[in-house]
Each structure stands twice: as C-alpha cells, then as structure tokens.
Design a protein around this motif. Sequence first.
Motif, mmCIF file in Angstrom:
data_model
loop_
_atom_site.group_PDB
_atom_site.id
_atom_site.type_symbol
_atom_site.label_atom_id
_atom_site.label_comp_id
_atom_site.label_asym_id
_atom_site.label_seq_id
_atom_site.Cartn_x
_atom_site.Cartn_y
_atom_site.Cartn_z
ATOM 1 N N ALA A 91 0.726 -1.116 -0.025
ATOM 2 C CA ALA A 91 -0.105 0.121 0.113
ATOM 3 C C ALA A 91 1.014 1.158 0.018
ATOM 4 N N VAL A 92 1.961 1.132 0.766
ATOM 5 C CA VAL A 92 2.827 2.320 0.686
ATOM 6 C C VAL A 92 3.404 2.647 -0.706
ATOM 7 N N LEU A 93 4.004 1.587 -1.259
ATOM 8 C CA LEU A 93 4.488 1.660 -2.787
ATOM 9 C C LEU A 93 3.410 2.219 -3.551
ATOM 10 N N LYS A 94 2.151 1.819 -3.525
ATOM 11 C CA LYS A 94 1.398 2.330 -4.474
ATOM 12 C C LYS A 94 1.061 3.695 -4.022
ATOM 13 N N GLN A 95 1.156 4.379 -2.711
ATOM 14 C CA GLN A 95 1.198 5.622 -2.268
ATOM 15 C C GLN A 95 2.237 6.653 -2.914
ATOM 16 N N ILE A 96 3.387 5.910 -2.839
ATOM 17 C CA ILE A 96 4.586 6.546 -3.288
ATOM 18 C C ILE A 96 4.642 6.727 -4.846
ATOM 19 N N LYS A 97 3.920 5.591 -5.578
ATOM 20 C CA LYS A 97 3.814 5.878 -7.173
ATOM 21 C C LYS A 97 2.792 6.893 -7.543
#
Length: 96
Positions: free
Chosen positions: A71-77
């Motif tokens: 979820a954090v990776l998606k938020q970063i993207k």
Amino acid sequence: MLGDLEPTVGALAFGHLHIAYTRRWRHLLLADVASCGLPRDEDLRAAYGILTWQDNTWEAEIRRVVYDVKAVLKQIKTSGIPNPEKRIKLLTEARY
C-alpha cells in the motif's frame, strides 16, 4: 563526541542510521531505534524502541511491526513526489 556528556546521562536513543540495535558503551546504553519508513537492515517491518528504567539501569527493547508495504509503494507511485522509483528502491531493498 560523547566525551563531555554528563555522567548522569545513562542512555542515548537515536535513529539516523536506520539500523535497529542496542549496545552498551562505557556507562551508556546506546539505542538506534531504527526507522518506521526507511529501514537499512533488510527488515521491512517498522521498528521502534522502548527504553525503560529497571533495577537502577536503562534497558532498551527494539520492537517490529508488520505494515502494508504494498500500500505504501502504491502511495509513493501516486504521490507526485520527485524520483518515486528511487524511493521505492530504497524502501524495498532496505539496505545501504
């Protein structure tokens, strides 16, 4: 750097290295409480430290908490921050 530290100081907590550990050095307990978002010890779980005064001395415990890295990776993207690929690599490799 710690040479002028008052002898009454018994513990020093910090987190700049992003690697969780505790060590005793002379009269001090040193505790790197690591990182909740950019670990460097290849453990993606969030880390934090708890210092307690017990039996007339400082003790430190490093705790780890699982969180949703995907979820954090998606938020970063999708955040619009500069260089998202670099930040994703830093987080997922979790090492220097």
